[in-house]
Design a protein around this motif. Structure first.
Motif, PDB file in Angstrom:
ATOM      1  N   GLY A  24      -1.885  12.223  83.480  1.00 17.27           N
ATOM      2  CA  GLY A  24      -0.631  12.468  84.170  1.00 17.27           C
ATOM      3  C   GLY A  24       0.606  12.342  83.310  1.00 17.27           C
ATOM      4  N   ILE A  25       0.456  12.164  82.008  1.00 17.34           N
ATOM      5  CA  ILE A  25       1.601  12.107  81.102  1.00 17.34           C
ATOM      6  C   ILE A  25       1.993  13.549  80.757  1.00 17.34           C
ATOM      7  N   GLU A  26       3.231  13.899  80.986  1.00 20.83           N
ATOM      8  CA  GLU A  26       3.689  15.265  80.720  1.00 20.83           C
ATOM      9  C   GLU A  26       3.839  15.498  79.213  1.00 20.83           C
ATOM     10  N   LYS A  27       3.749  16.762  78.826  1.00 18.13           N
ATOM     11  CA  LYS A  27       3.880  17.115  77.415  1.00 18.13           C
ATOM     12  C   LYS A  27       5.240  16.721  76.857  1.00 18.13           C
ATOM     13  N   ARG A  28       6.270  16.846  77.681  1.00 19.17           N
ATOM     14  CA  ARG A  28       7.616  16.529  77.192  1.00 19.17           C
ATOM     15  C   ARG A  28       7.814  15.030  77.005  1.00 19.17           C
ATOM     16  N   SER A  29       6.882  14.204  77.486  1.00 22.92           N
ATOM     17  CA  SER A  29       6.950  12.753  77.314  1.00 22.92           C
ATOM     18  C   SER A  29       6.162  12.268  76.111  1.00 22.92           C
ATOM     19  N   ILE A  30       5.567  13.187  75.375  1.00 23.88           N
ATOM     20  CA  ILE A  30       4.766  12.835  74.202  1.00 23.88           C
ATOM     21  C   ILE A  30       5.418  13.424  72.957  1.00 23.88           C
ATOM     22  N   LEU A  31       5.632  12.573  71.961  1.00 30.03           N
ATOM     23  CA  LEU A  31       6.193  13.013  70.687  1.00 30.03           C
ATOM     24  C   LEU A  31       5.200  12.633  69.592  1.00 30.03           C
ATOM     25  N   VAL A 116      -6.339  17.438  49.603  1.00 30.34           N
ATOM     26  CA  VAL A 116      -5.230  17.809  50.473  1.00 30.34           C
ATOM     27  C   VAL A 116      -5.401  19.245  50.942  1.00 30.34           C
ATOM     28  N   ILE A 117      -5.848  20.108  50.055  1.00 33.86           N
ATOM     29  CA  ILE A 117      -6.060  21.499  50.426  1.00 33.86           C
ATOM     30  C   ILE A 117      -7.173  21.604  51.468  1.00 33.86           C
ATOM     31  N   LYS A 118      -8.200  20.747  51.373  1.00 27.46           N
ATOM     32  CA  LYS A 118      -9.317  20.794  52.304  1.00 27.46           C
ATOM     33  C   LYS A 118      -8.947  20.251  53.677  1.00 27.46           C
ATOM     34  N   GLY A 119      -7.754  19.742  53.863  1.00 26.95           N
ATOM     35  CA  GLY A 119      -7.332  19.292  55.181  1.00 26.95           C
ATOM     36  C   GLY A 119      -7.016  17.804  55.266  1.00 26.95           C
ATOM     37  N   LYS A 120      -7.161  17.070  54.194  1.00 27.69           N
ATOM     38  CA  LYS A 120      -6.851  15.648  54.207  1.00 27.69           C
ATOM     39  C   LYS A 120      -5.336  15.500  54.203  1.00 27.69           C
ATOM     40  N   SER A 121      -4.801  14.867  55.233  1.00 28.14           N
ATOM     41  CA  SER A 121      -3.353  14.728  55.293  1.00 28.14           C
ATOM     42  C   SER A 121      -2.993  13.300  55.682  1.00 28.14           C
ATOM     43  N   THR A 122      -1.766  13.100  56.074  1.00 30.36           N
ATOM     44  CA  THR A 122      -1.256  11.768  56.311  1.00 30.36           C
ATOM     45  C   THR A 122      -1.414  11.349  57.769  1.00 30.36           C
ATOM     46  N   GLU A 123      -0.838  10.213  58.079  1.00 37.15           N
ATOM     47  CA  GLU A 123      -0.886   9.705  59.441  1.00 37.15           C
ATOM     48  C   GLU A 123       0.092  10.455  60.346  1.00 37.15           C
ATOM     49  N   VAL A 124      -0.147  10.311  61.632  1.00 37.90           N
ATOM     50  CA  VAL A 124       0.736  10.895  62.638  1.00 37.90           C
ATOM     51  C   VAL A 124       1.181   9.763  63.551  1.00 37.90           C
ATOM     52  N   ILE A 125       2.483   9.658  63.779  1.00 31.37           N
ATOM     53  CA  ILE A 125       3.043   8.665  64.694  1.00 31.37           C
ATOM     54  C   ILE A 125       3.204   9.341  66.054  1.00 31.37           C
ATOM     55  N   VAL A 126       2.686   8.693  67.096  1.00 28.02           N
ATOM     56  CA  VAL A 126       2.755   9.235  68.449  1.00 28.02           C
ATOM     57  C   VAL A 126       3.604   8.297  69.298  1.00 28.02           C
ATOM     58  N   VAL A 127       4.628   8.845  69.943  1.00 28.44           N
ATOM     59  CA  VAL A 127       5.498   8.080  70.835  1.00 28.44           C
ATOM     60  C   VAL A 127       5.329   8.655  72.239  1.00 28.44           C
ATOM     61  N   ILE A 128       5.004   7.789  73.209  1.00 28.07           N
ATOM     62  CA  ILE A 128       4.737   8.235  74.575  1.00 28.07           C
ATOM     63  C   ILE A 128       5.661   7.493  75.527  1.00 28.07           C
ATOM     64  N   ASP A 129       6.398   8.239  76.334  1.00 27.42           N
ATOM     65  CA  ASP A 129       7.205   7.660  77.407  1.00 27.42           C
ATOM     66  C   ASP A 129       6.374   7.713  78.677  1.00 27.42           C
ATOM     67  N   CYS A 130       6.206   6.552  79.344  1.00 31.08           N
ATOM     68  CA  CYS A 130       5.392   6.519  80.555  1.00 31.08           C
ATOM     69  C   CYS A 130       5.960   5.494  81.534  1.00 31.08           C
ATOM     70  N   GLU A 131       5.423   5.512  82.724  1.00 30.81           N
ATOM     71  CA  GLU A 131       5.800   4.540  83.752  1.00 30.81           C
ATOM     72  C   GLU A 131       5.041   3.235  83.510  1.00 30.81           C
ATOM     73  N   ALA A 132       5.509   2.159  84.112  1.00 27.52           N
ATOM     74  CA  ALA A 132       4.887   0.850  83.911  1.00 27.52           C
ATOM     75  C   ALA A 132       3.439   0.824  84.392  1.00 27.52           C
ATOM     76  N   HIS A 133       3.146   1.508  85.491  1.00 27.80           N
ATOM     77  CA  HIS A 133       1.783   1.488  86.010  1.00 27.80           C
ATOM     78  C   HIS A 133       0.817   2.332  85.160  1.00 27.80           C
TER      79      HIS A 133
END
Length: 154
Positions: A24-31, A116-133
């Motif tokens: 139920g987390i909307e796409k616009r709430s995920i970065l 790196v060319i084969k697809g090895k890359s760095t980390e990804v930071i994910v920020v999620i806005d959600c309700e308390a429940h």
């Protein structure tokens, strides 16, 4: 509420994002922001304040020490004597060691570029806005999909 996590750039990240949308987390709430790799060249000398672990003089110093001992020992029977031959051994050992270290690091750098060319890359930071429940479900989903770390902000 905000949940922050880090992932390796892999299929687990995609699965986690899909699972979050199913909760139920909307796409616009995920970065999701991929980190960039440092493109800094290795330095010849490390300083007391910064060391990247790629100093080129380490093996050179070890080889210089070894060849100094050997050359000065042999110098007792040679014409110029142990001091001159020890200095020649030190210079030759240092040059050989730096060249060997440089070639090894160059080869390792070429292997890293191919990864790196084969697809090895760095980390990804994910920020999620959600309700308390939703926070517990979001956190459990992130851990389930191999997050490196999860932080919760209220």
């Amino acid at each position: 509420m905000r949940v922050i996590s880090s992932f390796d750039h892999s299929i687990y990240l995609e699965l986690a994002l899909t699972a979050l949308e199913e909760h139920g987390i909307e796409k616009r709430s995920i970065l999701a922001v991929p980190l960039e790799k440092a493109a800094e060249k290795p330095k010849l000398l490390d300083s007391i304040h910064r060391s990247d672990g790629t100093s080129l003089i380490d093996i050179g110093a070890a080889c210089a020490t070894a060849l100094t001992v050997i050359a000065s020992s042999i110098g007792f029977i040679l014409h110029w004597g142990p001091i001159i031959w020890g200095l020649i051994g030190a210079a030759a050992g240092f040059i050989i060691g730096v060249l060997v270290d440089w070639l090894l690091k160059r080869q390792k750098s070429n292997q890293r570029k191919s990864q790196v060319i084969k697809g090895k890359s760095t980390e990804v930071i994910v920020v999620i806005d959600c309700e308390a429940h939703q926070m517990e479900a979001v956190e459990a989903t992130l851990w389930k999909h191999m997050a490196f770390g999860v932080a919760k902000l209220q």
